[in-house]
Design an enzyme around this catalytic site. Structure first.
Site, PDB file in Angstrom:
ATOM      1  N   CYS A  25       0.834  -1.200   0.000  1.00  0.00           N
ATOM      2  CA  CYS A  25       0.000   0.000   0.000  1.00  0.00           C
ATOM      3  C   CYS A  25       0.873   1.256   0.000  1.00  0.00           C
ATOM      4  CB  CYS A  25      -0.970  -0.031   1.176  1.00  0.00           C
ATOM      5  SG  CYS A  25      -2.342   1.146   1.009  1.00  0.00           S
TER       6      CYS A  25
ATOM      7  N   HIS B 243      -3.463  -5.162  -0.012  1.00  0.00           N
ATOM      8  CA  HIS B 243      -2.940  -5.697   1.249  1.00  0.00           C
ATOM      9  C   HIS B 243      -3.018  -7.228   1.216  1.00  0.00           C
ATOM     10  CE1 HIS B 243      -2.707  -1.972   3.783  1.00  0.00           C
ATOM     11  NE2 HIS B 243      -3.522  -1.536   2.836  1.00  0.00           N
TER      12      HIS B 243
ATOM     13  N   GLU C 206      -1.735  -9.378   3.069  1.00  0.00           N
ATOM     14  CA  GLU C 206      -1.702 -10.030   4.383  1.00  0.00           C
ATOM     15  C   GLU C 206      -3.078 -10.444   4.874  1.00  0.00           C
ATOM     16  OE1 GLU C 206      -1.729  -5.506   5.326  1.00  0.00           O
ATOM     17  OE2 GLU C 206      -1.001  -6.869   3.788  1.00  0.00           O
TER      18      GLU C 206
END
Length: 603
Positions: free
Chosen positions: A400, A527, A529
């Site tokens: 990001c 993102h 994750e």
């Protein structure tokens, strides 16, 4: 529908989220379909406007919900897809009730906490509990509800009252309350103290909820005498007192709960019709995962360069994704948090000790990650980290803001644009390489970003990150940003070697950047994750770890497959290596036996 309410006592952060996730893990391995709801008593509509220092990271869902980090625990443990309504806040409830009042839905009645607020809570829980959270579209069997905060907090009172009524609304055999409490062990005496738990349970019972299970959290294991004491004073049977001490990893928590008869209790209490006794291979996959984590020997050093490093919960999902990738390749994660502004030249003058310590930690690391964030503070330090990785061929992953910082640094030092910047940092910059997206920023702070799952299409150009994703034409990942790479700068950046190998469906927004000729220099606007799972690590994180241990080229050459010989340099290490194919086979086998199917933050 069956409901399990998880409350907490004595202190906040006692581990309710992990306990609730562990309940769900056990039930799911028994073939029970599970969903989860997290209740946060704060007045904010959602977590989107929080600084990470306030409440930890902001977790993002597929539908764009910006929610509490505990929902990340639920998704990772249970491998489900939750929705924004699975996170209830006081703000959402009051907004809902006030909206109905403005529309005249209450027929002129005085709108009060009881019954209108409490009814709204109950109706919300019932509605969300019956929404599918799995790919097969099946309705869940059990809903686990975690009530945030601590029993006795004034802001949580309406929710406690709502569930006092709710237990009668859904009938006793469909409602179970588990109370998580702290049993401190002062160093002066070393003796576990049960008085805080007694007081907490007494207060909960005084509010009309009697716990069916008392989960005692402690630093060290506590004996049966302590359990019996809590049983006597808290009006529960000894087998209803569960003890959870600090363990080697959170993956041990479901196993410890199972060993203390939690499945048998829930089966009897909620009439779940779980077959007992269970087969010897029950939860084999989870046990292998926990064993594997405990027996990791080699370490890989990763440095996280961010601006919220004083609270590790600020980067919970990033940390978990790194751990998932490390577990997959058989390495132990040694994560160092580096405050970004400690890498800046001004810090060298103000506090040279912090400056040189930060740079020493950066140089000693095997790989660098620059996660997301907002605001000006630490930007120059993040750029220094990006430059150091780029120049020294050090594995790098930007997420990001990490992508935007990497582009700004490249523009300044490779394209010789010294004033290149983001309009977030300098709205009047003459060389804007990162610009805002006006359609996602109408002037309000909450819920106005490009957030949620979006499609990223790969270009035809061959790239490392495309191979890591299995050479797919497109992927879907979760986003949370309101700034993007300036399309006017793309051509000059790519001509200099920074290629944008992924973009949105309209080819307007650059999603993935990769540096030509570098071992691993990758940055994503999304993102990754948020979709990482213990048995299925996120590809960008897996690539970072593999590059950091010098095994990425071998992994790609084998068609993105791991093997014990590839990762381990010594025969003894192979003992604890589990081939991912074997893990998946075990997962399918377990499922078949059990009958289951497989915003802007304040700076």
């Amino acid at each position: 529908m069956k409901y399990i309410l998880v409350t907490g006592g004595v202190i906040s952060g006692v581990g309710k989220g992990v306990i609730a996730s562990s309940f769900g893990t056990l039930l799911k391995h028994c073939g029970i379909r599970v969903t989860s709801i997290k209740i946060d008593p704060y007045i904010n509509i959602d977590a989107g406007t929080f600084s990470p220092y306030e409440h930890g990271e902001v977790y993002v869902l597929d539908d764009g919900g910006e929610v509490d980090l505990d929902l990340g625990n639920y998704e990772r443990f249970l491998d489900i897809t939750l929705h924004r309504d699975n996170n209830i806040t006081t703000g959402k409830i009051y907004q809902h009730v006030i909206s109905k009042e403005r529309q005249g839905d209450y027929l002129g009645k005085t709108v009060q906490v009881i019954p209108h607020i409490t009814n709204a809570v109950q109706e919300w829980v019932e509605r969300v509990a019956n929404q599918s959270v799995s790919q097969d579209g099946d309705i869940p069997d059990v809903c686990i509800v975690e009530l945030g905060g601590t029993i006795g907090d004034i802001e949580g009172m309406p929710f406690v009252e709502a569930f006092r009524q709710f237990q009668f609304r859904v009938k006793k055999e469909n409602f179970c309350c588990a109370h998580v409490s702290l049993v401190p062990q002062p160093r002066t005496t070393g003796e576990p103290k049960t008085k805080p738990t007694q007081s907490s349970v007494r207060e909960l019972r005084g509010l009309g909820l009697s716990p069916d299970l008392i989960v005692c959290r402690s630093e060290k294991p506590i004996g049966d005498s302590v359990k019996e004491k809590i049983s006597n004073f808290c009006h529960v049977a000894p087998e209803q007192v569960i003890t959870i001490h600090d363990l080697s990893s959170i993956y041990r928590v479901p196993l410890l709960l199972e060993s203390q008869g939690v499945i048998e209790f829930l089966n009897d209490r909620l009439q779940l019709n779980i077959g007992v006794p269970r087969p010897r291979c029950f939860m084999r996959t989870w046990r292998e995962l926990a064993d594997r984590v405990d027996h990791l020997r080699k370490e890989v050093n990763i440095a996280l360069v961010g601006k919220y490093t004083k609270l590790e919960d600020s980067y919970t999902s990033v940390t978990k994704a790194l751990q998932h990738a490390c577990i997959q390749v058989g390495y132990k994660l040694n994560l160092t948090y580096i405050e970004a502004d400690n890498l800046e030249q001004k810090k060298k003058l103000a506090d040279p000790v912090l400056y040189y310590e930060a740079w020493q930690q950066l140089c000693k690391s095997n790989g660098i990650i620059v996660p997301g964030g907002f605001g000006k503070r630490g930007m120059l330090g993040k750029m220094e980290a990006c430059k150091w990785c780029r120049v020294n061929d050090k594995p790098f992953l930007g997420i990001c803001l990490g992508l935007q910082v990497a582009v700004i640094e490249f523009a300044r030092n490779v394209l010789n644009l010294p004033t290149a910047n983001s309009t977030e940092i300098d709205p009047d910059t003459p060389q804007p390489v990162v610009i805002d997206m006006p359609e996602y920023n109408p002037g309000q702070m909450g819920g106005t970003m490009r957030v949620g799952k979006r499609i990223t299409q790969f270009t035809e150009r061959n790239s490392i990150i495309k191979q890591l994703y299995g050479n797919k034409d497109y992927i879907e990942e979760r986003h949370r940003h309101r700034y993007e790479i300036n399309p006017a700068c793309i051509k000059s950046l790519e001509e200099a070697g920074l290629h944008f190998v992924g973009h949105d469906v309209n080819n307007e927004r650059m999603e993935i950047a990769e540096l030509e000729g570098h071992t691993y220099y990758v940055a994503t606007q999304f993102h990754p994750e948020y979709l990482s799972r213990p048995l299925k690590p996120s590809p960008p994180f897996l690539g970072l770890i593999l590059a950091s241990i010098g095994k990425l080229k071998h992994y790609l050459a084998r068609g993105c497959r791991l093997s014990p010989n590839q990762i381990s340099d010594t025969e003894s290490d192979n003992e604890y290596m589990i081939d991912p194919t074997t893990i998946q086979q075990h997962l399918i086998s377990d499922a078949s036996r059990s009958g289951s199917t497989t915003s802007s933050t304040n700076d």
